[in-house]
Write an enzyme that holds these catalytic residues in place. Structure first.
Site, PDB file in Angstrom:
ATOM      1  N   CYS A 332       0.842  -1.180   0.076  1.00  0.00           N
ATOM      2  CA  CYS A 332      -0.004   0.070   0.012  1.00  0.00           C
ATOM      3  C   CYS A 332       0.906   1.240  -0.059  1.00  0.00           C
ATOM      4  O   CYS A 332       1.100   1.809   0.920  1.00  0.00           O
ATOM      5  CB  CYS A 332      -0.915   0.199   1.254  1.00  0.00           C
ATOM      6  SG  CYS A 332      -1.836  -1.695   1.495  1.00  0.00           S
ATOM      7  N   ALA A 333       1.449   1.483  -1.055  1.00  0.00           N
ATOM      8  CA  ALA A 333       2.632   2.454  -1.095  1.00  0.00           C
ATOM      9  C   ALA A 333       2.616   3.781  -1.427  1.00  0.00           C
ATOM     10  O   ALA A 333       3.417   4.662  -0.762  1.00  0.00           O
ATOM     11  CB  ALA A 333       3.452   1.941  -2.391  1.00  0.00           C
ATOM     12  N   GLY A 334       1.295   4.604  -1.559  1.00  0.00           N
ATOM     13  CA  GLY A 334       0.828   5.777  -1.658  1.00  0.00           C
ATOM     14  C   GLY A 334       0.929   6.494  -0.214  1.00  0.00           C
ATOM     15  O   GLY A 334       0.340   5.890   0.573  1.00  0.00           O
ATOM     16  N   PRO A 335       1.590   7.597  -0.322  1.00  0.00           N
ATOM     17  CA  PRO A 335       1.960   8.574  -1.446  1.00  0.00           C
ATOM     18  C   PRO A 335       3.621   8.514  -1.647  1.00  0.00           C
ATOM     19  O   PRO A 335       4.039   9.021  -2.473  1.00  0.00           O
ATOM     20  CB  PRO A 335       1.872   9.963  -0.742  1.00  0.00           C
ATOM     21  CG  PRO A 335       2.043  10.003   0.497  1.00  0.00           C
ATOM     22  CD  PRO A 335       1.433   8.442   1.092  1.00  0.00           C
ATOM     23  N   GLY A 336       4.126   7.481  -0.995  1.00  0.00           N
ATOM     24  CA  GLY A 336       5.612   6.861  -1.320  1.00  0.00           C
ATOM     25  C   GLY A 336       6.781   7.271  -0.271  1.00  0.00           C
ATOM     26  O   GLY A 336       7.710   7.073  -0.560  1.00  0.00           O
ATOM     27  N   GLY A 337       6.371   7.826   0.996  1.00  0.00           N
ATOM     28  CA  GLY A 337       7.452   7.824   1.843  1.00  0.00           C
ATOM     29  C   GLY A 337       8.122   6.724   2.214  1.00  0.00           C
ATOM     30  O   GLY A 337       9.287   6.790   2.308  1.00  0.00           O
ATOM     31  N   GLU A 357       0.082   0.518  -5.379  1.00  0.00           N
ATOM     32  CA  GLU A 357      -0.737   1.451  -4.873  1.00  0.00           C
ATOM     33  C   GLU A 357      -2.119   1.563  -6.066  1.00  0.00           C
ATOM     34  O   GLU A 357      -1.901   1.498  -7.149  1.00  0.00           O
ATOM     35  CB  GLU A 357      -0.250   2.767  -5.388  1.00  0.00           C
ATOM     36  CG  GLU A 357      -0.972   4.051  -4.622  1.00  0.00           C
ATOM     37  CD  GLU A 357      -1.944   3.979  -3.316  1.00  0.00           C
ATOM     38  OE1 GLU A 357      -3.154   4.021  -3.610  1.00  0.00           O
ATOM     39  OE2 GLU A 357      -1.238   3.319  -2.586  1.00  0.00           O
ATOM     40  N   ASP A 402       1.200  -0.995   4.987  1.00  0.00           N
ATOM     41  CA  ASP A 402       0.949   0.179   5.736  1.00  0.00           C
ATOM     42  C   ASP A 402      -0.514   0.659   5.406  1.00  0.00           C
ATOM     43  O   ASP A 402      -0.713   1.326   4.457  1.00  0.00           O
ATOM     44  CB  ASP A 402       1.949   1.198   4.942  1.00  0.00           C
ATOM     45  CG  ASP A 402       1.702   2.659   5.531  1.00  0.00           C
ATOM     46  OD1 ASP A 402       1.341   2.661   6.778  1.00  0.00           O
ATOM     47  OD2 ASP A 402       2.271   3.640   5.164  1.00  0.00           O
ATOM     48  N   CYS A 455      -1.136   3.806  11.187  1.00  0.00           N
ATOM     49  CA  CYS A 455      -0.928   5.019  11.970  1.00  0.00           C
ATOM     50  C   CYS A 455      -2.248   5.392  12.691  1.00  0.00           C
ATOM     51  O   CYS A 455      -2.910   6.342  12.688  1.00  0.00           O
ATOM     52  CB  CYS A 455      -0.708   6.420  11.023  1.00  0.00           C
ATOM     53  SG  CYS A 455      -0.450   7.779  11.959  1.00  0.00           S
TER      54      CYS A 455
END
Length: 519
Positions: A332-337, A357, A402, A455
């Protein structure tokens, strides 16, 4: 939908606004209820007509357009707060463009930022106080007037702006956005000014002894269901819950991530005028300014990322695996941090990261964030493991989930989200979290590891989700103790095997981490 955005909640930090013409000197904050909206009306109770003119609220008298006769930093804050409530905007996205449009920099920009974020953080208590001062539910006040009153009440209760300046400047603002309500606004604000913040809380909040959740919710401006979830996650410790709520109402510093192999945290700190982070070997704390203007970010040597996000991504890279270690997956990569950090770590080890994503625009953000790194970005659903040929089962050595979540762990960075989230958001989110984690456990090969991250400290999104997904996934898994995967000496990591980070304990967002190995 996610609450996973690693970007900070915009604006400026560090230089405290002290501009004399605003009459402002910062003070300690403390308290706060809920936004809403009704169409404009037109009576003496605050439902004044909207001024004609453009979207900045400029009126158009006979002589042609003129700017509103209000202090520009206060008007910029009003525009941002109004956009949040009217358009469901995010302050960190709308405020920077408003500041540019109004030409505000330095102390003026800092003052507008303070008013915007302070008002949004303390919204609940401000609304309860305004309801009492107005003698009517705040939701019955015309939205433009209501937002102006919120900003005025914040100045009166949480800054050292002199009362006469806070009242008169807010009445000027109301004269522009709700011209029929100036007398009403003046009367309400004078009533608010009759007590300080602590006295208002003592007057309005239920007793701590009989209703601790209700008391803390009003005193520290969080919805009751969120206070209850924090208390449960902290083992019922009301003192620690209070410290967390206070920390959520403080302005967080901007955290940078020095990408390993491309930048050193100590050198980056010297370059940008910051200091190295307390725990992450890649973290740099910024004292102020606009991080987007830093050359290190433009050159791809660093990116903005909360230190907690850095720690959980690094924990996945530090977990021991059995066998090869060249194929990593961010599901779940977005936004890429986190993909940016994992991609930099993968490059140093000769590994390659696949970043997945589902949202096309966020997939493009991941591509931008990982440019020049050994990262392949897939615009697809992470749950399609085994159905999508690019996501084969039992193939990856390390997998990060994530997961989309309520974002309750980042309320200090996105204060408006505490008023938007509802308990009804949990069932669809937790179902998605379980499905994504189950997909990750299918994607990892035997001997490989999966890191499940949210988070949010809500136990339904953390312990319940990870336990249920591990039980139902159909493959054998063991929990790995996550505590040794974090820097030595970190306090308050609990009994394991999972880890919960906290703003008041660690200075990070409230990130949850569970590490599982497929056996």
């Amino acid at each position: 939908m996610t609450g996973r955005d690693d970007r900070p909640a915009g604006g400026v930090r560090g230089e405290r606004p002290v501009g004399e013409r605003h009459g402002f000197r910062p003070a300690d904050a403390s308290s706060a209820g809920r936004p809403g909206g009704r169409p404009a009306g037109g009576d003496r109770f605050g439902r004044g007509e909207r001024p004609t003119g453009d979207r900045r609220g400029e009126r158009t008298p006979r002589g042609g357009p003129r700017r509103p006769a209000v202090d520009l930093p206060r008007y910029a804050a009003y525009q941002a707060v109004a956009a949040v409530h009217r358009d469901d905007a995010y302050a960190n996205l709308v405020l920077p463009s408003i500041l540019r449009e109004e030409g505000l920099v330095g102390r003026d920009a800092a003052f507008a930022t303070e008013l915007t974020y302070g008002t949004l953080r303390h919204l609940g208590t401000l609304d309860a106080i305004l309801t009492a001062a107005a003698g009517r539910d705040v939701q019955r006040i015309d939205p433009p007037v209501r937002d102006a009153l919120r900003i005025g009440a914040y100045q009166l209760l949480h800054t050292r702006v002199p009362a006469h300046a806070a009242v008169s400047s807010t009445v000027d603002l109301v004269r522009t956005v709700g011209p029929g309500a100036t007398g009403f606004a003046n009367a309400v604000l004078r009533e608010v000014a009759g007590r300080d913040s602590e006295a208002w809380v003592a007057h309005l909040a239920p007793p701590m002894e009989t209703d601790p959740t209700g008391h803390l919710a009003l005193a520290y401006s969080h919805p009751q269901w969120i206070v209850r979830s924090f208390t449960e996650a902290l083992g019922g410790d009301l003192g620690e819950t209070t410290r967390l709520l206070i920390e959520n109402n403080e302005r967080p510093p901007v955290h940078l991530c020095a990408r390993p192999g491309l930048a050193d945290a100590v050198e980056l700190a010297d370059e940008v005028g910051g200091v190295p982070g307390a725990f992450s070997p890649y973290a740099v704390y910024l004292a102020g300014g606009a991080p987007g203007d830093l050359p290190a970010l433009a050159e791809g040597r660093a990116h903005v990322q909360d230190e907690g996000s850095q720690l959980v991504a690094d924990a996945l890279a530090a977990a021991p695996v059995e066998g090869p270690d060249g194929s990593w997956l961010d599901l779940c990569a977005g936004p890429g941090g986190k993909s940016g950090l994992l991609g930099a770590l993968a490059a140093r080890r000769g590994a390659r990261l696949t970043a997945v994503e589902v949202a096309e625009h966020r997939a493009r953000l991941v591509e931008q964030a990982t440019r020049g790194l050994p990262v392949t970005v897939l615009n697809t659903d992470g749950r399609s493991v085994g159905r999508d040929p690019s996501l084969p089962e039992a193939h990856f050595d390390r997998v990060l989930v994530d997961a989309p979540c309520t974002g309750l762990g980042s309320l200090r960075r996105r204060p408006e989200s505490r008023w938007r989230r509802q308990p009804s958001d949990l069932p669809p989110l937790t179902r998605l979290q379980r499905e994504l984690l189950a997909a990750a456990l299918r994607a990892v090969r035997p001997g490989g590891v999966v890191a499940y991250v949210t988070c949010s400290p809500h136990t339904v999104e953390t312990h319940v989700t990870v336990t249920e997904a591990a039980r139902r996934c159909g493959v054998p898994v063991d929990f790995v103790d996550a505590r040794p995967l974090l820097p030595a000496g970190m306090p308050g990591l609990g009994d394991g095997p999972t880890v919960q980070l906290w703003p008041h304990r660690h200075g990070t967002d409230a990130m949850f981490l569970a590490v599982l190995r497929r056996t």
